[in-house]
Design an enzyme around this catalytic site. Structure first.
Site, short mmCIF file in Angstrom:
data_model
loop_
_atom_site.label_atom_id
_atom_site.label_comp_id
_atom_site.label_asym_id
_atom_site.label_seq_id
_atom_site.Cartn_x
_atom_site.Cartn_y
_atom_site.Cartn_z
N SER A 7 0.34 4.10 15.27
CA SER A 7 0.84 4.83 14.09
C SER A 7 1.05 6.32 14.36
O SER A 7 1.69 7.00 13.58
CB SER A 7 -0.15 4.69 12.93
N GLU A 16 4.49 8.91 17.33
CA GLU A 16 5.66 9.72 16.97
C GLU A 16 5.26 11.07 16.38
O GLU A 16 6.04 12.02 16.39
CB GLU A 16 6.55 8.95 15.99
N LEU A 46 -4.04 -0.88 14.04
CA LEU A 46 -3.69 -1.00 15.46
C LEU A 46 -3.97 0.30 16.22
O LEU A 46 -3.62 0.42 17.39
CB LEU A 46 -2.22 -1.41 15.62
N GLY A 47 -4.57 1.27 15.53
CA GLY A 47 -4.97 2.50 16.21
C GLY A 47 -3.82 3.42 16.54
O GLY A 47 -3.04 3.80 15.67
N LYS A 60 2.03 -1.69 9.41
CA LYS A 60 3.36 -1.29 8.96
C LYS A 60 4.37 -1.54 10.07
O LYS A 60 4.07 -1.31 11.24
CB LYS A 60 3.33 0.20 8.60
N ASN A 114 -10.90 7.78 2.74
CA ASN A 114 -11.34 8.85 3.64
C ASN A 114 -12.66 9.50 3.21
O ASN A 114 -12.90 10.67 3.52
CB ASN A 114 -10.23 9.92 3.76
N HIS A 151 -6.82 9.97 -2.56
CA HIS A 151 -6.26 9.89 -1.20
C HIS A 151 -7.16 10.58 -0.15
O HIS A 151 -7.42 10.02 0.91
CB HIS A 151 -4.86 10.51 -1.18
N ARG A 158 8.48 -8.73 13.26
CA ARG A 158 7.12 -8.17 13.38
C ARG A 158 6.35 -8.33 12.08
O ARG A 158 5.15 -8.55 12.08
CB ARG A 158 7.22 -6.70 13.80
N ASP A 187 0.84 -1.20 0.00
CA ASP A 187 0.00 0.00 0.00
C ASP A 187 0.88 1.25 0.00
O ASP A 187 1.51 1.58 1.00
CB ASP A 187 -0.92 0.00 1.22
N LYS A 217 -1.96 6.17 -4.51
CA LYS A 217 -3.03 7.14 -4.26
C LYS A 217 -2.74 8.48 -4.92
O LYS A 217 -1.60 8.95 -4.92
CB LYS A 217 -3.21 7.34 -2.74
N ASN A 267 2.78 -10.13 11.98
CA ASN A 267 1.57 -9.48 11.46
C ASN A 267 0.89 -10.29 10.35
O ASN A 267 -0.29 -10.08 10.06
CB ASN A 267 1.89 -8.07 10.95
#
Length: 317
Positions: free
Chosen positions: A215, A218, A211-212, A263, A161, A102, A269, A35, A69, A273
């Protein structure tokens, strides 16, 4: 038409310096759904990773599902194919499996030669830089997206979106119907009505940020206390199935019938996933996780456009 793999690899915020290797490692780990987006600023590096993986025989182009996108500044019909050609060139591909609008936000055009990716500011060097809008209706952008399918450079098209109102509107005029709706969705933002409407219309759904909060830490758009992985119902399910809390939340995502795009840059990991198909959450576990919904949207232009780009521009009520 091939089906989108349920677990994809998302390239938002993947560092350019390591992105080519990350792409290669993701394909090596078993990912076949990548993606991407112009706005992520790393499509050239993704393209290098794809090329290396194909050259080494890890996969064929036909085995990959590559999404990109259309960025907000390319919404005018005359700029849509320009944007696609740039993504194809960077990714070193002759076609995309899926091309998405996008955001339902049309911004003032920035030539590729001036700045790429253009991001949100029209002129970052202005005394008071701001996000500047363009008067381009979404139906005009969609017509141009349809012409990309006609040219065979894009296999399917869709939107990101969008809300229910925009989706109803799109379905009333689309000559080529959207194949995909990509939205933020996780246990704190289950989006049940929107997902149900999309599926009633025959659209597949991809959930980003599955995972909410993880992301967004940071970027300071979320707080550590907002991690869904700490919830007791998630931990209990993880213990019951011998899986990690993250695997439980990702499994909840695909068991709802959606594709997901986690991601990570860590190879172990990446494998974790993908390891979601040897267990099934019970109905009561699914319901308990869905009941965590608090309509918490982390990726909201109504907040970040004003905070970061000097313009108040909500797209959700």
């Amino acid at each position: 038409m091939k089906n989108i793999p349920e677990v994809g690899f998302g390239f938002w915020k993947v560092d350019k310096a390591t992105c080519a290797d990350t792409t290669y490692e993701a394909i090596k780990a078993g990912y076949r759904h990548l993606d991407c987006a112009s706005d992520y600023g790393n499509e050239k590096e993704v393209g290098e990773g794809i090329k290396r993986a194909i050259n080494e025989g890890l996969c064929t182009r036909e085995e990959l599902w590559v999404t990109s996108k259309l960025w907000n500044t390319f919404h005018a019909p005359e700029h849509v194919s320009l944007a696609l050609e740039k993504s194809l060139s960077d990714l070193q591909l002759s076609y995309l499996d899926l091309y998405l609008i996008h955001f339902p936000i049309a911004q003032k055009f920035v030539p590729i030669e001036t700045r790429y990716p253009p991001e949100w500011f029209y002129d970052p060097d202005a005394a008071t830089p701001t996000m500047e809008l363009a008067p381009v209706p979404l139906y005009k952008t969609w017509e141009a997206m349809e012409s990309l399918v006609d040219s065979d450079k894009v296999k399917q098209i869709g939107v990101c979106n969008y809300n229910t109102g925009l989706l109803n509107d799109l379905m009333s005029y689309a000559r080529i119907k959207p194949a995909m709706l990509q939205i933020e969705s996780h246990p704190y933002l289950t989006q049940e009505r929107l997902i149900r409407l999309a599926k009633d219309y025959g659209l597949a759904v991809t959930a980003f940020s599955p995972l909410g909060a993880l992301s967004y830490l940071e970027l300071e758009m979320a707080d550590k206390t907002e991690s869904v992985l700490q919830q007791s119902v998630v931990k209990a399910a993880a213990e019951a199935h011998g899986k990690t809390p993250a695997q439980v939340v990702l499994r909840w995502g695909i068991q709802r019938g959606n594709a997901i795009i986690p991601k990570t840059s860590k190879v172990e990991r990446m494998k974790e996933n993908l390891s979601l198909f040897d267990f099934t959450l019970s109905d009561s576990e699914m319901q308990a996780i869905s009941a965590l919904n608090i309509n918490r949207r982390f990726n909201d232009p109504g907040h970040f456009c004003e905070a970061a780009f000097n313009r108040f521009h909500p797209i959700y009520d």
